[in-house]
Design a protein around this motif. Structure first.
Motif, short mmCIF file in Angstrom:
data_model
loop_
_atom_site.label_atom_id
_atom_site.label_comp_id
_atom_site.label_asym_id
_atom_site.label_seq_id
_atom_site.Cartn_x
_atom_site.Cartn_y
_atom_site.Cartn_z
N ASP A 6 -15.12 64.56 -52.24
CA ASP A 6 -15.88 64.17 -53.43
C ASP A 6 -17.32 63.87 -53.03
O ASP A 6 -18.27 64.35 -53.65
N THR A 7 -17.47 63.08 -51.95
CA THR A 7 -18.81 62.68 -51.50
C THR A 7 -18.86 62.63 -49.99
O THR A 7 -17.92 62.16 -49.33
N ILE A 8 -19.97 63.10 -49.44
CA ILE A 8 -20.27 62.94 -48.02
C ILE A 8 -21.43 61.96 -47.90
O ILE A 8 -22.45 62.11 -48.59
N VAL A 9 -21.29 60.96 -47.05
CA VAL A 9 -22.34 59.98 -46.77
C VAL A 9 -22.90 60.29 -45.40
O VAL A 9 -22.16 60.38 -44.42
N ILE A 10 -24.22 60.44 -45.33
CA ILE A 10 -24.90 60.70 -44.06
C ILE A 10 -25.51 59.39 -43.55
O ILE A 10 -26.42 58.84 -44.17
N GLY A 11 -25.00 58.88 -42.43
CA GLY A 11 -25.54 57.66 -41.85
C GLY A 11 -24.59 56.49 -41.96
O GLY A 11 -24.08 56.21 -43.05
N GLY A 12 -24.38 55.79 -40.83
CA GLY A 12 -23.41 54.70 -40.81
C GLY A 12 -24.00 53.34 -40.57
O GLY A 12 -23.29 52.42 -40.13
N GLY A 13 -25.30 53.17 -40.83
CA GLY A 13 -25.88 51.83 -40.81
C GLY A 13 -25.37 51.03 -42.00
O GLY A 13 -24.46 51.47 -42.72
N VAL A 14 -25.96 49.89 -42.26
CA VAL A 14 -25.41 49.03 -43.31
C VAL A 14 -25.45 49.69 -44.68
O VAL A 14 -24.52 49.54 -45.49
#
Length: 380
Positions: A6-14
């Motif tokens: 459904d969704t891809i999130v780029i980046g694992g900071g806060v």
């Protein structure tokens, strides 16, 4: 058939971790793609959660920050219910102080702004936000030098970026998040909407929406999206000290007017920081000048730290919003399904969890109640 999300999130900071958490909690099939850069701002940050005792920022930032900090107790309770590790969030209070005469004009200006907002909003109460004497300030923070003037806010809180991001990702995984350590080379865009991402190894992953929460590295997608993302790395050097035998867990945050702070934690841990080096580029290393600046300012404000033991020095690259200092948060005009969540600068821990909730709602096509018009990327 390749897996699609459904969704891809780029980046694992806060910000990315908060986005992934809210997406997974909502039942969305979510992939977090994170390069896990050691130098991202979240890994170095000692978050100060106290917009009510901040006098210099714009009204747009202030109102959003108040809403963001107000969201923390609910979020922390939710994370605890999933069995996630301690977020480190704690209400500890904050002192805004003028140490020397050269700070009095800036202190008076900030104090006027703080009190004007207090009158306008009717909160915090006078019992929670008020002037204190030099003696009262020293009682609250025993290591403090003699101050010229001070204000106290009892509702201020602190949070450690590493602990918070870890707890968010643990809770997101509890709700079904998939994570992958990789670099996104580019977005997939077809007919004016995103269809996923392409990784550095050439593999493609499909998705209906993509959230770019890559911190200081987010501008790399600007050309493909045909938008300006005026974010640059701002190096922050921050020092952790051990002060054995001191009950530092009860000591408040200290902000003076040379641009630095002191944040204390239990078991003798004291944090002094931080530099704001806007010309650093992506050079995430300590410097003699930066360390000296942090030490000198820490000892100017709290001379008893002279006997503290050095525990570690952390360096983070904040995503500094170069034009107006405000976050970049919202949909990307002309490319359906792409959401930007970056540019939070030195207040990423303060604004990050609410920004993540908003980014998740936008990615899912859900309504957003917070006012984010001042943060849209098309303002540039």
């Amino acid at each position: 058939m390749p897996t699609s999300y459904d969704t891809i999130v780029i980046g694992g900071g806060v910000v990315g971790a908060a986005t992934a958490y809210h997406l997974a909690k909502a039942g969305a099939k979510t992939l977090l793609v994170d390069r896990n850069d050691a130098s991202r701002a979240t890994n170095a940050g000692a978050g100060i959660l106290a917009p009510e005792l901040t006098g210099g920022e714009s009204d747009e930032w202030f109102h959003f920050a108040v809403a963001a900090v107000s969201y923390y107790p609910q979020l922390v309770a939710e994370l605890a219910e999933t069995g996630a590790d301690d977020t480190s969030y704690a209400v500890c209070g904050k002192l805004m102080v003028a140490m020397d005469e050269d700070e009095m004009a800036a202190f008076a200006k900030a104090r006027d702004r703080v009190l004007a907002r207090q009158r306008e909003r009717g909160t915090p109460s006078a019992a929670d936000l008020h002037d204190v004497s030099a003696r009262e300030a020293r009682e609250l923070f025993p290591a403090l030098a003699e101050v010229q003037a001070a204000m106290w806010y009892s509702g201020a809180a602190r949070v450690d970026g590493r602990h918070l991001a870890k707890a968010l990702l643990q809770a997101a995984t509890y709700h079904g998040l998939t994570s992958q350590e990789a670099t996104v080379a580019q977005l997939q865009i077809d007919g004016g909407r995103t269809t996923g991402v392409v990784l550095e190894d050439g593999s493609a992953i499909g998705a209906q929406s993509v959230v770019i929460a890559g911190g200081a590295w987010s501008p790399r997608f600007g050309e493909q999206l045909a938008v300006q993302i005026p974010v640059a790395p701002q190096r922050g050097q921050i020092i952790h000290w051990d002060l054995p035998g001191e009950a530092t867990g009860t000591w408040p945050i200290i902000n003076a007017f040379h641009g630095h702070y002191i944040v204390c934690w239990p078991a003798g841990r004291v944090v002094t920081g931080a530099t704001r080096e806007t010309d650093s580029g992506f050079a995430a290393h300590t410097t003699a000048q930066g360390i000296r600046e942090v030490i000198d300012e820490g000892l100017r404000v709290a001379p008893r730290l002279a006997q503290a033991r050095l525990h570690e020095v952390r360096v983070g690259l904040r995503p500094y919003s170069t034009i107006d200092g405000l976050p970049i948060l919202g949909a990307v005009p002309g490319v359906e399904g792409v959401v930007l969540a970056t540019g939070h600068g030195p207040t990423g821990l303060q604004l990050g969890p609410l920004s993540g909730q908003i980014a998740a709602n936008l990615a899912l096509g859900e309504p957003v109640t917070a006012t984010i018009e001042p943060f849209r990327v098309d303002r540039f």
